[in-house]
Motif scaffolding. Structure first.
Motif, PDB file in Angstrom:
ATOM      1  N   PHE A 217       1.033  -1.515   0.101  1.00  0.00           N
ATOM      2  CA  PHE A 217      -0.014   0.004   0.090  1.00  0.00           C
ATOM      3  C   PHE A 217       0.674   1.343   0.097  1.00  0.00           C
ATOM      4  CE2 PHE A 217      -2.349   3.428   2.203  1.00  0.00           C
ATOM      5  CZ  PHE A 217      -3.354   3.477   1.482  1.00  0.00           C
ATOM      6  N   ILE A 218       1.811   1.259   0.770  1.00  0.00           N
ATOM      7  CA  ILE A 218       2.728   2.328   0.937  1.00  0.00           C
ATOM      8  C   ILE A 218       3.555   2.556  -0.707  1.00  0.00           C
ATOM      9  CG2 ILE A 218       4.863   3.188   2.122  1.00  0.00           C
ATOM     10  CD1 ILE A 218       4.129   2.031   4.675  1.00  0.00           C
ATOM     11  N   ASP A 219       3.889   1.594  -0.971  1.00  0.00           N
ATOM     12  CA  ASP A 219       4.542   1.775  -2.253  1.00  0.00           C
ATOM     13  C   ASP A 219       3.600   2.388  -3.206  1.00  0.00           C
ATOM     14  OD1 ASP A 219       7.030   0.854  -3.972  1.00  0.00           O
ATOM     15  OD2 ASP A 219       5.642  -0.189  -4.940  1.00  0.00           O
ATOM     16  N   TYR A 221       1.112   4.252  -2.908  1.00  0.00           N
ATOM     17  CA  TYR A 221       1.110   5.667  -2.601  1.00  0.00           C
ATOM     18  C   TYR A 221       2.181   6.661  -3.116  1.00  0.00           C
ATOM     19  CZ  TYR A 221       0.181   9.786   0.131  1.00  0.00           C
ATOM     20  OH  TYR A 221       0.255  11.165   0.510  1.00  0.00           O
ATOM     21  N   ILE A 222       3.292   6.039  -2.784  1.00  0.00           N
ATOM     22  CA  ILE A 222       4.435   6.914  -3.197  1.00  0.00           C
ATOM     23  C   ILE A 222       4.760   6.885  -4.625  1.00  0.00           C
ATOM     24  CG2 ILE A 222       7.031   6.543  -3.174  1.00  0.00           C
ATOM     25  CD1 ILE A 222       7.132   5.472  -0.644  1.00  0.00           C
ATOM     26  N   ASN A 223       4.158   5.567  -5.470  1.00  0.00           N
ATOM     27  CA  ASN A 223       4.442   5.909  -6.734  1.00  0.00           C
ATOM     28  C   ASN A 223       3.084   6.996  -7.104  1.00  0.00           C
ATOM     29  OD1 ASN A 223       6.204   3.874  -7.084  1.00  0.00           O
ATOM     30  ND2 ASN A 223       4.578   2.172  -7.236  1.00  0.00           N
ATOM     31  N   LEU A 224       2.007   6.821  -6.584  1.00  0.00           N
ATOM     32  CA  LEU A 224       0.992   7.877  -6.825  1.00  0.00           C
ATOM     33  C   LEU A 224       1.593   9.417  -6.790  1.00  0.00           C
ATOM     34  CD1 LEU A 224      -1.864   8.906  -7.693  1.00  0.00           C
ATOM     35  CD2 LEU A 224      -2.475   8.234  -5.156  1.00  0.00           C
ATOM     36  N   MET A 225       2.317   9.740  -5.657  1.00  0.00           N
ATOM     37  CA  MET A 225       2.506  11.045  -5.293  1.00  0.00           C
ATOM     38  C   MET A 225       3.643  11.228  -6.185  1.00  0.00           C
ATOM     39  SD  MET A 225       0.592  11.590  -2.963  1.00  0.00           S
ATOM     40  CE  MET A 225       1.114  13.309  -2.551  1.00  0.00           C
ATOM     41  N   LYS A 226       4.440  10.327  -6.738  1.00  0.00           N
ATOM     42  CA  LYS A 226       5.736  10.737  -7.629  1.00  0.00           C
ATOM     43  C   LYS A 226       5.266  11.429  -9.007  1.00  0.00           C
ATOM     44  CE  LYS A 226       9.266   7.797  -6.215  1.00  0.00           C
ATOM     45  NZ  LYS A 226       9.936   6.169  -6.609  1.00  0.00           N
ATOM     46  N   LEU A 227       4.130  11.068  -9.317  1.00  0.00           N
ATOM     47  CA  LEU A 227       3.419  11.400 -10.714  1.00  0.00           C
ATOM     48  C   LEU A 227       3.466  12.778 -10.836  1.00  0.00           C
ATOM     49  CD1 LEU A 227       0.584   8.558 -11.244  1.00  0.00           C
ATOM     50  CD2 LEU A 227       2.790   8.778 -12.304  1.00  0.00           C
ATOM     51  N   ARG A 228       3.332  13.657  -9.429  1.00  0.00           N
ATOM     52  CA  ARG A 228       3.215  15.117 -10.076  1.00  0.00           C
ATOM     53  C   ARG A 228       4.270  15.877  -9.201  1.00  0.00           C
ATOM     54  NH1 ARG A 228      -0.963  17.706  -5.371  1.00  0.00           N
ATOM     55  NH2 ARG A 228       0.374  19.513  -6.295  1.00  0.00           N
ATOM     56  N   LEU A 229       5.440  15.139  -9.086  1.00  0.00           N
ATOM     57  CA  LEU A 229       6.719  15.677  -8.565  1.00  0.00           C
ATOM     58  C   LEU A 229       7.634  16.256  -9.825  1.00  0.00           C
ATOM     59  CD1 LEU A 229       7.328  13.486  -5.329  1.00  0.00           C
ATOM     60  CD2 LEU A 229       6.016  15.745  -5.470  1.00  0.00           C
ATOM     61  N   SER A 230       8.406  16.975  -9.473  1.00  0.00           N
ATOM     62  CA  SER A 230       9.495  17.552 -10.569  1.00  0.00           C
ATOM     63  C   SER A 230      10.767  16.881 -10.377  1.00  0.00           C
ATOM     64  CB  SER A 230       9.616  19.136 -10.378  1.00  0.00           C
ATOM     65  OG  SER A 230      10.300  19.314  -9.291  1.00  0.00           O
ATOM     66  N   SER A 231      11.650  16.889 -11.255  1.00  0.00           N
ATOM     67  CA  SER A 231      12.805  16.126 -10.928  1.00  0.00           C
ATOM     68  C   SER A 231      13.961  16.745  -9.935  1.00  0.00           C
ATOM     69  CB  SER A 231      13.760  16.312 -12.315  1.00  0.00           C
ATOM     70  OG  SER A 231      13.911  17.836 -12.621  1.00  0.00           O
ATOM     71  N   ASP A 232      13.391  17.971  -9.317  1.00  0.00           N
ATOM     72  CA  ASP A 232      13.841  18.739  -8.261  1.00  0.00           C
ATOM     73  C   ASP A 232      13.847  18.015  -6.733  1.00  0.00           C
ATOM     74  OD1 ASP A 232      15.331  20.463  -9.644  1.00  0.00           O
ATOM     75  OD2 ASP A 232      13.870  22.011  -9.450  1.00  0.00           O
ATOM     76  N   VAL A 233      12.716  16.991  -7.010  1.00  0.00           N
ATOM     77  CA  VAL A 233      12.560  16.313  -5.631  1.00  0.00           C
ATOM     78  C   VAL A 233      13.116  14.943  -5.670  1.00  0.00           C
ATOM     79  CG1 VAL A 233      10.707  15.676  -4.132  1.00  0.00           C
ATOM     80  CG2 VAL A 233      10.498  17.547  -5.518  1.00  0.00           C
ATOM     81  N   PHE A 254       1.226   3.729   9.305  1.00  0.00           N
ATOM     82  CA  PHE A 254       2.520   4.554   8.905  1.00  0.00           C
ATOM     83  C   PHE A 254       2.232   5.665   7.767  1.00  0.00           C
ATOM     84  CE2 PHE A 254       5.083   0.574   9.765  1.00  0.00           C
ATOM     85  CZ  PHE A 254       5.445   0.888  11.314  1.00  0.00           C
ATOM     86  N   ILE A 255       1.087   5.333   7.223  1.00  0.00           N
ATOM     87  CA  ILE A 255       0.603   6.220   5.846  1.00  0.00           C
ATOM     88  C   ILE A 255       0.503   7.414   6.171  1.00  0.00           C
ATOM     89  CG2 ILE A 255      -1.824   5.971   5.953  1.00  0.00           C
ATOM     90  CD1 ILE A 255       0.628   5.882   2.857  1.00  0.00           C
ATOM     91  N   SER A 256       0.259   8.011   7.356  1.00  0.00           N
ATOM     92  CA  SER A 256       0.122   9.390   7.701  1.00  0.00           C
ATOM     93  C   SER A 256       1.355  10.097   7.953  1.00  0.00           C
ATOM     94  CB  SER A 256      -0.843   9.587   8.898  1.00  0.00           C
ATOM     95  OG  SER A 256      -1.977   9.329   8.924  1.00  0.00           O
ATOM     96  N   LEU A 257       2.655   9.493   8.215  1.00  0.00           N
ATOM     97  CA  LEU A 257       3.740  10.024   8.386  1.00  0.00           C
ATOM     98  C   LEU A 257       4.279  10.340   6.809  1.00  0.00           C
ATOM     99  CD1 LEU A 257       3.434   8.834  11.162  1.00  0.00           C
ATOM    100  CD2 LEU A 257       6.055   8.310  11.081  1.00  0.00           C
ATOM    101  N   ILE A 258       3.942   9.375   5.965  1.00  0.00           N
ATOM    102  CA  ILE A 258       4.378   9.558   4.705  1.00  0.00           C
ATOM    103  C   ILE A 258       3.512  10.574   4.132  1.00  0.00           C
ATOM    104  CG2 ILE A 258       4.684   8.531   2.382  1.00  0.00           C
ATOM    105  CD1 ILE A 258       5.037   5.944   3.891  1.00  0.00           C
ATOM    106  N   GLU A 259       2.545  10.651   4.300  1.00  0.00           N
ATOM    107  CA  GLU A 259       1.702  11.856   3.827  1.00  0.00           C
ATOM    108  C   GLU A 259       2.005  13.258   4.229  1.00  0.00           C
ATOM    109  OE1 GLU A 259      -2.963  11.601   3.098  1.00  0.00           O
ATOM    110  OE2 GLU A 259      -2.465  10.402   4.843  1.00  0.00           O
ATOM    111  N   ASN A 260       2.482  13.248   5.373  1.00  0.00           N
ATOM    112  CA  ASN A 260       2.964  14.512   6.111  1.00  0.00           C
ATOM    113  C   ASN A 260       4.238  14.912   5.407  1.00  0.00           C
ATOM    114  OD1 ASN A 260       2.389  16.424   8.548  1.00  0.00           O
ATOM    115  ND2 ASN A 260       4.575  15.769   8.935  1.00  0.00           N
ATOM    116  N   ALA A 261       5.066  13.807   5.147  1.00  0.00           N
ATOM    117  CA  ALA A 261       6.350  14.272   4.648  1.00  0.00           C
ATOM    118  C   ALA A 261       6.384  14.834   3.224  1.00  0.00           C
ATOM    119  CB  ALA A 261       7.192  12.893   4.452  1.00  0.00           C
TER     120      ALA A 261
END
Length: 350
Positions: A217-219, A221-233, A254-261
């Motif tokens: 699930f965490i993986d 979520y991270i893949n989903l969030m990466k879609l809108r990130l630039s190369s500077d991240v 743990f997901i709320s900690l990752i969301e917060n990050a």
């Protein structure tokens, strides 16, 4: 607490022993006869009557309901009257049946016998009351523990229900943002979201799930969030969990900690990073997150800090006394660190 069958068996054994004791004693130095046996049965019968009167009726219906004056009056009457009856019972068998007994006939000795019977009956009443009250206290303690357990489960269920809409709101906001500039990425995001929805709808109902499922699930979520990130991240994820690990974990802990990050660790103009490290052994599970710190403005109400509040409460409920949560902001490097260590893994294995 012992089972009802065990309690009944113990009671039978005790009373059989008490009833046989006069026969065993008489058999040592006197010939057995029915008059002697009946004479010896008088005291055990009275003890049993007084015991069960208190155990089954007087203690639960009067003493434990606050009617102690009536309870005391009835027991005093029972002790005095039955002690006299037992004494007369012994006297009757000794005289009428002409038993050979060495018994003092004086008034003082007879009074001493009555006082002895009163003492035995008083001890029996105390034992019956103590046993009944200890059973009641044990029952009330069990009910209290069950009520606390139900309250804890209800609170956890409520927290899980809160996680879903909170998480979905943040995720849908991210997908909405993607649709504005990249429809292909938005479609990919929807596919990732569908995978996460399966986890939320099914696995999130269980109190504990496989750590590997939570990592999937965490993986996603991270893949989903990466879609809108630039190369500077810079996103770095390190998972050190053995493939054969059977460790269990509270779902979405743990997901709320990752969301917060992702919320506070990414700047639209400056270089940013998020480092996620999750490891597990037979003794503990560790989730450590480090990220650049770009706190939102006071007027930014997205999320409202609900997620981290839920994490704290769920840790207290799921892992009481068996977790450690370390949080700090390094003002010099502008780095936020959050580390959760769970010490309760073996108790929740498959």
């Amino acid at each position: 607490m012992s089972s009802p069958k065990t309690s009944i068996l113990i009671n039978i054994l005790i009373w059989v022993t008490i009833f046989l004791s006069p026969i065993l004693v008489l058999g040592l130095d006197q010939s057995l006869s029915w008059p002697r046996i009946l004479r010896g049965m008088g005291m055990p019968i009275v003890l049993m009557v007084v015991y069960y009167l208190n155990y089954l009726w007087l203690t639960p219906h009067y003493f434990m309901r606050g009617k102690r004056r009536f309870w005391g009056l009835v027991n005093i009457t029972l002790v005095i009257s039955l002690s006299i009856i037992v004494h007369l019972w012994f006297q009757w068998f000794s005289t009428r049946m002409e038993l050979s007994v060495n018994e003092e006939k004086g008034l003082g000795m007879q009074l001493l016998h009555v006082l002895y019977y009163m003492f035995c009956l008083g001890v029996t009443i105390t034992i019956a009351m103590s046993i009944r009250m200890s059973m009641q206290w044990a029952r009330l303690e069990k009910e209290r523990e069950e009520a606390l357990k139900a309250l804890k489960e209800a609170e956890l269920e409520n927290l899980r229900f809160q996680i879903n809409p909170h998480f979905m709101l943040n995720t849908l906001n991210n997908i909405y943002a993607l649709t504005a500039f990249d429809q292909q990425k938005a479609q990919t995001a929807i596919m990732e979201l569908s995978k996460m929805m399966r986890h939320i709808l099914y696995d999130n109902k269980e109190p504990y799930i496989s750590l590997h499922k939570d990592l999937e699930f965490i993986d996603n979520y991270i893949n989903l969030m990466k879609l809108r990130l630039s190369s500077d991240v810079e996103i770095v994820k390190n998972i050190d969990v053995p493939a054969n690990s059977q460790a269990m974990v509270a779902p979405l802990i743990f997901i709320s900690l990752i969301e917060n990050a992702f919320k506070h660790g990414i700047s639209p103009t400056n270089k940013s990073f998020i480092h996620i490290n999750i490891s597990a052994t037979d003794q503990q599970i560790i989730c450590e997150i480090k990220n650049s710190h770009y706190p939102k403005a006071d007027n930014d109400q997205s999320g409202h800090g609900i997620g981290l509040q839920q994490v704290q409460r769920r840790l207290e409920l799921n892992y009481p006394g068996k977790y450690k949560w370390e949080k700090e902001i390094d003002d010099k490097t502008n780095i936020y660190k959050s580390k959760i260590t769970l010490y309760d893994t073996q108790l929740h294995y498959h």
